[in-house]
Design an enzyme around this catalytic site. Structure first.
Site, PDB file in Angstrom:
ATOM      1  N   SER A   1      -5.969  -1.543  -9.441  1.00 53.76           N
ATOM      2  CA  SER A   1      -4.555  -1.494  -9.806  1.00 53.76           C
ATOM      3  C   SER A   1      -4.388  -0.392 -10.838  1.00 53.76           C
ATOM      4  CB  SER A   1      -4.121  -2.830 -10.411  1.00 53.76           C
ATOM      5  OG  SER A   1      -2.875  -2.726 -11.072  1.00 53.76           O
TER       6      SER A   1
ATOM      7  N   GLY B   1      -7.522 -10.650   4.040  1.00 54.53           N
ATOM      8  CA  GLY B   1      -7.012  -9.748   5.066  1.00 54.53           C
ATOM      9  C   GLY B   1      -6.036 -10.365   6.044  1.00 54.53           C
TER      10      GLY B   1
ATOM     11  N   ASN C   1     -10.316  -6.626  -1.160  1.00 52.05           N
ATOM     12  CA  ASN C   1      -8.877  -6.647  -1.391  1.00 52.05           C
ATOM     13  C   ASN C   1      -8.388  -7.894  -2.127  1.00 52.05           C
ATOM     14  OD1 ASN C   1      -5.955  -5.989  -0.775  1.00 52.05           O
ATOM     15  ND2 ASN C   1      -6.189  -7.833   0.468  1.00 52.05           N
TER      16      ASN C   1
ATOM     17  N   TYR D   1      -5.539  -9.904 -16.148  1.00 49.80           N
ATOM     18  CA  TYR D   1      -5.442  -9.048 -14.971  1.00 49.80           C
ATOM     19  C   TYR D   1      -5.938  -7.638 -15.278  1.00 49.80           C
ATOM     20  CZ  TYR D   1      -3.190  -6.731 -10.962  1.00 49.80           C
ATOM     21  OH  TYR D   1      -2.930  -5.987  -9.835  1.00 49.80           O
TER      22      TYR D   1
END
Length: 262
Positions: A144, A20, A92, A157
């Site tokens: 994503s 963050g 995140n 990924y």
């Protein structure tokens, strides 16, 4: 309460955002601070944390590699102690991982990507679940569009991001009876340094120029443009506002409608 007020998170929320201190995470933090939230963040970069602490001295900022289970446990403990509990947790943190044909990928890089992008989300959820049940709070997992589309040459990924979607939907069913909402946000092509690196690596892998590769990426987006970190941050704010009170178990694409990933 007016409809406009339904779109504003309650003041005083206790918010933890992993990674963050910079990038998308920083914009998420800034959004929550604007509505009066109290903030804890972690980041793996001490340099990024130092700048964050200087600019946001009232927030807790902890150095933590989210791929390290014990480090996550210690970080969450510090956040809990500093904030007196947790109402919102935003998972995140993540890395782009390697680009290449599956036969050429280094297994060490595969494992690192899965640990950082997927295992870390479990570690954070594992450590914060009781806090969120106590506050009837919200867990937001950043995934994503690679979690809903095939992504050639980016298998580590994409595999992690598909895993996050299953993790999110399963947790929503598991924690819903305790009043906890769990959602995933699926950013598309987010403008910034990371996507420039991704496009450069893909261009090199396919033997084309950066400009040509960027054009190919955007040709597969219905709106023909990248999204911004602000788009992701405002979606987080909505999900934790009264207006998002009945949204759970969703994988929400914030992407301009990416049709295909290359």
């Amino acid at each position: 309460m007016t409809l406009a007020n339904l779109l504003r998170p309650d003041a005083g929320l206790r918010v933890l955002v992993t990674a963050g201190a910079g990038g998308i995470g920083r914009r998420i933090v800034e959004g929550y601070r604007e509505v009066g939230a109290r903030i804890a963040v972690c980041d793996v970069s001490e340099e990024t944390l130092a700048a964050f602490r200087n600019e946001v001295p009232d927030a807790l900022a902890v150095n933590c590699d989210v791929a390290d289970r014990e480090a996550v446990a210690d970080m969450v403990h510090q956040a809990r102690e500093a904030l007196g509990g947790l109402d919102v947790v935003v998972n995140n943190a993540g890395i782009a991982g390697p680009t290449g044909a599956v036969e050429d990928l280094d297994p060490v890089e595969w494992e690192r990507t899965i640990r950082t992008d997927l295992d870390s989300q479990f570690y954070v959820a594992h450590e914060t679940a009781r806090d969120l049940k106590e506050s009837r709070g919200s867990l937001i997992n950043i995934a994503s569009v690679a979690g809903r589309l095939g992504y050639a040459y980016r298998t580590p990924y994409a595999s992690a991001k598909w895993g996050i979607i299953g993790f999110t939907k399963s947790l929503a069913a598991e924690m819903g009876p305790d009043g906890v909402r769990v959602n995933a946000i699926l950013p598309g092509i987010v403008e910034g340094e990371r996507i420039r690196g991704v496009i450069s690596a893909r261009a090199q892998a396919l033997g084309v120029s950066y400009e040509e590769m960027e054009k190919r990426y955007l040709a597969n987006v219905s709106l023909r443009r990248m999204v911004s970190a602000d788009d992701v941050a405002t979606t987080c704010l909505f999900l934790t506002s009264p207006g998002g009170a009945n949204i759970s178990g969703q994988a929400i694409s914030v992407c301009g409608n990416v049709e295909v990933l290359m």
